[in-house]
Design an enzyme around this catalytic site. Structure first.
Site, PDB file in Angstrom:
ATOM      1  N   ASN A 170       0.873  -1.185   0.000  1.00 42.26           N
ATOM      2  CA  ASN A 170       0.000   0.000   0.000  1.00 42.26           C
ATOM      3  C   ASN A 170       0.908   1.232   0.000  1.00 42.26           C
ATOM      4  O   ASN A 170       1.532   1.544   1.009  1.00 42.26           O
ATOM      5  CB  ASN A 170      -0.884  -0.047   1.255  1.00 42.26           C
ATOM      6  CG  ASN A 170      -1.722   1.209   1.404  1.00 42.26           C
ATOM      7  OD1 ASN A 170      -1.797   2.043   0.502  1.00 42.26           O
ATOM      8  ND2 ASN A 170      -2.361   1.338   2.570  1.00 42.26           N
ATOM      9  N   TRP A 171       0.967   1.883  -1.144  1.00 38.78           N
ATOM     10  CA  TRP A 171       1.899   3.017  -1.287  1.00 38.78           C
ATOM     11  C   TRP A 171       1.360   4.280  -0.628  1.00 38.78           C
ATOM     12  O   TRP A 171       2.069   5.297  -0.550  1.00 38.78           O
ATOM     13  CB  TRP A 171       2.200   3.272  -2.770  1.00 38.78           C
ATOM     14  CG  TRP A 171       2.940   2.163  -3.459  1.00 38.78           C
ATOM     15  CD1 TRP A 171       3.337   0.959  -2.909  1.00 38.78           C
ATOM     16  CD2 TRP A 171       3.377   2.134  -4.824  1.00 38.78           C
ATOM     17  NE1 TRP A 171       3.990   0.197  -3.858  1.00 38.78           N
ATOM     18  CE2 TRP A 171       4.036   0.890  -5.043  1.00 38.78           C
ATOM     19  CE3 TRP A 171       3.279   3.033  -5.888  1.00 38.78           C
ATOM     20  CZ2 TRP A 171       4.580   0.534  -6.271  1.00 38.78           C
ATOM     21  CZ3 TRP A 171       3.834   2.675  -7.117  1.00 38.78           C
ATOM     22  CH2 TRP A 171       4.473   1.444  -7.291  1.00 38.78           C
ATOM     23  N   LYS A 172       0.101   4.262  -0.225  1.00 38.31           N
ATOM     24  CA  LYS A 172      -0.529   5.433   0.426  1.00 38.31           C
ATOM     25  C   LYS A 172      -0.336   6.676  -0.444  1.00 38.31           C
ATOM     26  O   LYS A 172      -0.264   6.556  -1.667  1.00 38.31           O
ATOM     27  CB  LYS A 172       0.011   5.611   1.853  1.00 38.31           C
ATOM     28  CG  LYS A 172      -0.075   4.290   2.648  1.00 38.31           C
ATOM     29  CD  LYS A 172       0.157   4.433   4.130  1.00 38.31           C
ATOM     30  CE  LYS A 172       0.021   3.080   4.812  1.00 38.31           C
ATOM     31  NZ  LYS A 172       0.178   3.141   6.261  1.00 38.31           N
ATOM     32  N   HIS A 222      -9.254   1.010   5.320  1.00 32.41           N
ATOM     33  CA  HIS A 222      -7.957   1.257   5.957  1.00 32.41           C
ATOM     34  C   HIS A 222      -8.139   2.198   7.151  1.00 32.41           C
ATOM     35  O   HIS A 222      -8.946   3.132   7.105  1.00 32.41           O
ATOM     36  CB  HIS A 222      -6.961   1.850   4.949  1.00 32.41           C
ATOM     37  CG  HIS A 222      -5.563   1.799   5.457  1.00 32.41           C
ATOM     38  ND1 HIS A 222      -5.083   2.713   6.369  1.00 32.41           N
ATOM     39  CD2 HIS A 222      -4.558   0.924   5.222  1.00 32.41           C
ATOM     40  CE1 HIS A 222      -3.829   2.388   6.666  1.00 32.41           C
ATOM     41  NE2 HIS A 222      -3.488   1.313   5.980  1.00 32.41           N
ATOM     42  N   GLU A 232      -6.477   4.597   8.169  1.00 33.14           N
ATOM     43  CA  GLU A 232      -6.273   6.023   7.871  1.00 33.14           C
ATOM     44  C   GLU A 232      -7.535   6.622   7.247  1.00 33.14           C
ATOM     45  O   GLU A 232      -7.855   7.793   7.481  1.00 33.14           O
ATOM     46  CB  GLU A 232      -5.045   6.188   6.950  1.00 33.14           C
ATOM     47  CG  GLU A 232      -3.755   5.916   7.733  1.00 33.14           C
ATOM     48  CD  GLU A 232      -2.617   5.326   6.926  1.00 33.14           C
ATOM     49  OE1 GLU A 232      -2.643   5.411   5.684  1.00 33.14           O
ATOM     50  OE2 GLU A 232      -1.697   4.760   7.545  1.00 33.14           O
ATOM     51  N   GLU A 272      -4.887  -4.865  10.774  1.00 32.56           N
ATOM     52  CA  GLU A 272      -3.828  -3.864  10.946  1.00 32.56           C
ATOM     53  C   GLU A 272      -4.075  -3.110  12.259  1.00 32.56           C
ATOM     54  O   GLU A 272      -4.862  -2.159  12.291  1.00 32.56           O
ATOM     55  CB  GLU A 272      -3.845  -2.869   9.783  1.00 32.56           C
ATOM     56  CG  GLU A 272      -3.599  -3.490   8.436  1.00 32.56           C
ATOM     57  CD  GLU A 272      -3.085  -2.464   7.427  1.00 32.56           C
ATOM     58  OE1 GLU A 272      -1.983  -2.663   6.906  1.00 32.56           O
ATOM     59  OE2 GLU A 272      -3.777  -1.463   7.184  1.00 32.56           O
ATOM     60  N   GLY A 315       3.086   2.315  10.803  1.00 27.43           N
ATOM     61  CA  GLY A 315       4.031   3.416  10.616  1.00 27.43           C
ATOM     62  C   GLY A 315       4.761   3.816  11.884  1.00 27.43           C
ATOM     63  O   GLY A 315       5.429   4.848  11.929  1.00 27.43           O
ATOM     64  N   SER A 351       4.060  -2.169  10.249  1.00 25.93           N
ATOM     65  CA  SER A 351       5.510  -2.223  10.435  1.00 25.93           C
ATOM     66  C   SER A 351       6.121  -3.575  10.066  1.00 25.93           C
ATOM     67  O   SER A 351       7.078  -4.016  10.699  1.00 25.93           O
ATOM     68  CB  SER A 351       5.888  -1.822  11.873  1.00 25.93           C
ATOM     69  OG  SER A 351       5.475  -0.486  12.128  1.00 25.93           O
ATOM     70  N   GLY A 355       3.193  -1.102   4.230  1.00 20.24           N
ATOM     71  CA  GLY A 355       3.224   0.332   3.943  1.00 20.24           C
ATOM     72  C   GLY A 355       4.642   0.762   3.590  1.00 20.24           C
ATOM     73  O   GLY A 355       5.113   0.591   2.473  1.00 20.24           O
ATOM     74  N   GLY A 356       5.330   1.336   4.554  1.00 15.84           N
ATOM     75  CA  GLY A 356       6.648   1.933   4.324  1.00 15.84           C
ATOM     76  C   GLY A 356       7.625   1.036   3.563  1.00 15.84           C
ATOM     77  O   GLY A 356       8.298   1.485   2.626  1.00 15.84           O
TER      78      GLY A 356
HETATM   79  P1  13P Z   1       3.470   0.343   7.650  1.00 19.53           P
HETATM   80  O1  13P Z   1       3.973  -0.942   7.040  1.00 19.53           O
HETATM   81  O2  13P Z   1       4.185   1.559   7.140  1.00 19.53           O
HETATM   82  O3  13P Z   1       3.391   0.265   9.140  1.00 19.53           O
HETATM   83  O4  13P Z   1       1.951   0.521   7.126  1.00 19.53           O
HETATM   84  C1  13P Z   1       1.065  -0.541   7.242  1.00 19.53           C
HETATM   85  C2  13P Z   1      -0.175  -0.175   6.509  1.00 19.53           C
HETATM   86  O5  13P Z   1      -0.925   0.693   6.926  1.00 19.53           O
HETATM   87  C3  13P Z   1      -0.466  -0.884   5.246  1.00 19.53           C
HETATM   88  O6  13P Z   1      -1.759  -0.613   4.801  1.00 19.53           O
END
Ligand code: 13P
Length: 249
Positions: free
Chosen positions: A9-11, A94, A96, A166, A172, A212, A233-234
């Protein structure tokens, strides 16, 4: 048997030229696991990514969509628009989106219905906040997120649903749920599904862990019996790290 899946997920990261750079390095990576691989760029780069990855086995998925087919919803994107640029799978719910854009269980149930009506696959996300975990209320929170958005569906719908647990406190933050915490919650999620839809459905649904996940911890997390992959994510923003996770099975 259910599938192993690793989705990036590149957000809200990567403009067009950064997307091109990342796609180019993704195409150079070698896959040694049998996991299904997906990446979710931002809306403006979906078509470009779809074209670039057409000959690969990486699926391009969307990070969100609206529930309506079309109409006066300025700034929104519909299922048919996503499908018209090659997208067959959408991430919904998600944390967020829930936290910053006020997406409720009720709204998510409508988005789920719209995606399924359009024959799309869904990666449905949910997870508790730190206060829920500290108050030992995490299972109740997760069960209610799943029930409120998904339990109006019939069993057949779950062929097109992937779940992604999640925990908000692990996204993050560098703080990962321990492999045991992930396994316990995934087993609870599977039991919640089994209680409603029976064991066959519960055993067939892939449940991903997100929060993470990195090359250094992926192997141990993925080794747990009820963890079927990850939503990353990251670490998905670097092709080498992402493929180290893809190949951690
Ligand atoms: P991180 O891997 O950056 O913690 O993000 C997880 C995430 O929200 C994937 O959707």
């Amino acid at each position: 048997m259910r599938k192993n899946i690793v989705a990036g997920n590149w957000k809200m990261n990567n403009d067009l030229s950064q997307t091109e750079t990342l796609l180019t390095s993704l195409k150079k990576q070698k896959q040694t696991s049998n996991a299904e691989v997906m990446v979710a760029p931002t809306f403006t780069n979906l078509w470009h990514a779809f074209e670039a990855l057409r000959e690969s086995n990486v699926e391009v998925v969307a990070q969100n969509m609206h529930f309506a087919e079309n109409g006066a919803y300025t700034g929104e994107i519909s299922a048919s628009m996503l499908k018209s640029v090659g997208v067959q799978t959408v991430i919904l719910g998600h944390s967020e989106r829930r936290a910053y854009f006020n997406e409720t269980d009720e709204l998510l149930a409508k988005k789920v219905d719209a995606a399924l009506t359009n024959s799309m696959r869904i990666i449905f996300c949910f997870g508790e906040e730190l206060a829920d975990r500290k108050g030992n209320n995490h299972e109740n929170v997760v069960a209610s997120q799943i029930k409120n958005a998904l339990f109006h569906l019939d069993a057949a719908a779950f062929k097109n649903i992937v779940l992604a647990y999640e925990p908000v406190w692990a996204i993050g933050t560098g703080e990962t749920a321990s492999p045991e915490q992930a396994q316990d919650m995934h087993a609870f999620i599977r039991k919640t599904l089994a209680d409603k839809y029976g064991n066959d459905v519960a055993q067939s649904v892939s449940i991903l862990y997100g929060g993470s996940v990195k090359p250094a911890n992926a192997k141990e997390i993925f080794s747990k019996p009820d963890v079927d992959g990850g939503l990353i994510g990251g670490a998905a923003l670097k092709a080498e790290d992402f493929y180290a996770i893809v190949n951690a099975f």
